[in-house]
Write a protein that holds these residues in place. Sequence first.
Motif, short mmCIF file in Angstrom:
data_model
loop_
_atom_site.label_atom_id
_atom_site.label_comp_id
_atom_site.label_asym_id
_atom_site.label_seq_id
_atom_site.Cartn_x
_atom_site.Cartn_y
_atom_site.Cartn_z
N ARG A 143 -6.38 0.42 -3.77
CA ARG A 143 -7.55 0.64 -4.61
C ARG A 143 -8.09 -0.69 -5.11
O ARG A 143 -7.36 -1.47 -5.73
N ARG A 167 -11.34 2.71 -1.90
CA ARG A 167 -10.24 2.37 -1.01
C ARG A 167 -10.60 1.14 -0.18
O ARG A 167 -11.63 1.12 0.49
N ASP A 168 -9.73 0.14 -0.25
CA ASP A 168 -9.89 -1.07 0.55
C ASP A 168 -8.75 -1.14 1.56
O ASP A 168 -7.60 -0.82 1.26
N LEU A 169 -9.07 -1.57 2.77
CA LEU A 169 -8.07 -1.71 3.82
C LEU A 169 -6.97 -2.67 3.37
O LEU A 169 -7.26 -3.75 2.86
N CYS A 170 -5.71 -2.28 3.55
CA CYS A 170 -4.59 -3.13 3.16
C CYS A 170 -4.52 -4.33 4.11
O CYS A 170 -4.43 -4.16 5.33
N ASP A 171 -4.57 -5.53 3.55
CA ASP A 171 -4.54 -6.75 4.37
C ASP A 171 -3.18 -6.98 5.00
O ASP A 171 -3.07 -7.58 6.08
N ARG A 228 0.21 3.89 2.77
CA ARG A 228 -1.06 4.61 2.87
C ARG A 228 -2.06 3.92 3.79
O ARG A 228 -2.97 4.53 4.31
N GLY A 229 -1.94 2.61 3.93
CA GLY A 229 -2.88 1.86 4.74
C GLY A 229 -4.06 1.33 3.95
O GLY A 229 -4.90 0.61 4.49
N TYR A 230 -4.14 1.68 2.67
CA TYR A 230 -5.24 1.21 1.83
C TYR A 230 -4.74 0.95 0.42
O TYR A 230 -3.69 1.44 0.00
N CYS A 249 0.82 -1.22 0.00
CA CYS A 249 0.00 0.00 0.00
C CYS A 249 0.84 1.26 0.00
O CYS A 249 0.30 2.37 0.09
N GLY A 301 -4.17 -1.69 7.64
CA GLY A 301 -4.51 -0.29 7.62
C GLY A 301 -3.54 0.66 8.30
O GLY A 301 -3.74 1.87 8.26
#
Length: 486
Positions: free
Chosen positions: A337, A343-347, A333-335, A330, A351
């Motif tokens: 696309r 924006r999707d939460l970064c696994d 950024r914590g997210y 990410c 986040g």
Amino acid sequence: MRRPLDLRHVVSPGLRDLIELANTHDFNRVTEQVRDLRGCTSPVNLHGWTITTDSATKEVVRSYRSEDEPSGRLLTTCGNRRASRCPACSRVYAADTYHLIKAGLSGGKNVAETVRDHPRAFVTLTAPSFGPVHNRKTDSTGKTRPCGCGSHHTEDDPALGTPLDPATYDYTGAVLWNAHAGQLWGRFTTYLRRALAEHLGMTQKALSSALRVSFAKVAEYQKRGLVHFHAVIRFDGPDGHTTPPPSWATFDALQVAVGLAVERARLTVESDAIGERVIKWGDRFKVDQISALGDGEFTDAKVAGYVAKYATKNAEGAGTVDRTLMCRPCQGRGYVRGPDGFRDLCDDCEGTGQAEPIRALPVQRHVRQMIRTAWDLGNLPEFADLKLWKWAHMLGFRGHFSSKSRAYSTTLGALRDVRRAWRLAQAEAVRARAGLPTTDETTLVTASSWTYLASGYRPGEELLAAQVRHDIVHARRIKSEGDPWL
């Protein structure tokens, strides 16, 4: 009847792999390939080929395919300059830096020997204070004086450089200073020329037509987590190192100009969140004259050695970690696309944007707070161009550790070309001894194609590399101490 002993669970994976290499490959070539890396800790694995032909005769002069290696891949050195990452490659980088600096002081490749007679200074520029810290002071007799906390700190006391009162320490200012230190150095070199012209009572245009200022600098971390700079500054004539500087361009003039430039060089940083900050040098700086010969502290060889040593260090002197903390998927950024553009939460980082939690880092409280401050400042839009997420582990510093002006001396690339030419000359000597015709290097054309595979050794190769590193250290110790049996 006793069953035979199964050694598969006793022998280490590295030794098992080494046995496999010896049984299934050309072990002599495996050993030779590892030894050629001179102890590199994380070699690059490549797959591909290189063919060199003589354009005049169309003869294939040299050819190499990684498929011909026992392991089917080419191992090359990582080339990392940081001693904390690869001591072997950092030694090569340090040696090259030493020769680069030495050439600009004593003459050498593409630099006239007459530079020994030019005014030359070893300059140290430091950061300002952002709050009182634990320190170790000595008086003129060498006796230590108590710190502000009342204690007499030892040289290895981990408290050295940490704030006396962390609650009032200006961490924001410290991180922003590190982040702008490279720009401040650039401004310093501009103000140095202006101050020199002012001190000598002449215009900048007249100064530029009569004098050239050359320099090389390296950054080093202080214990308090702030970088300072060591620089070699040299006066040359208008045509560079081949001509002497004017008689009025003296070391004393250089010393005065450095003091004026330190005082006047400024950067102003504006932010709605933290207000206006002025980035400037600290009040403490040194200007020492470099002597060509003698046993003084600042001779050509010793100064070149200082700079080479600093050039291979990173931020480990400040007690921080030697790896980026930015989550790569990410980009901090914590997210990410998603396919729908939202924006999707970064696994990977859940986040936080961090590859590993800052609170879990094995560092001191002072260093952790500088890292956290750099990370928080990176969230402000006005500091987005500083990329402080990426450089938080460096406590905000994002400049080059070493740099030089164009005319100071040779380049690291030129030094590598010399090594490459030497290897080619050795290959030509081998061809000559074998009765093969020599080639004209000016007519050679090289074509190649390479693909990156991975980094590191196989377990068995790592054992061989460890032995190489041991042999190098042992040989260096014998050379420095002398062998009583020889």
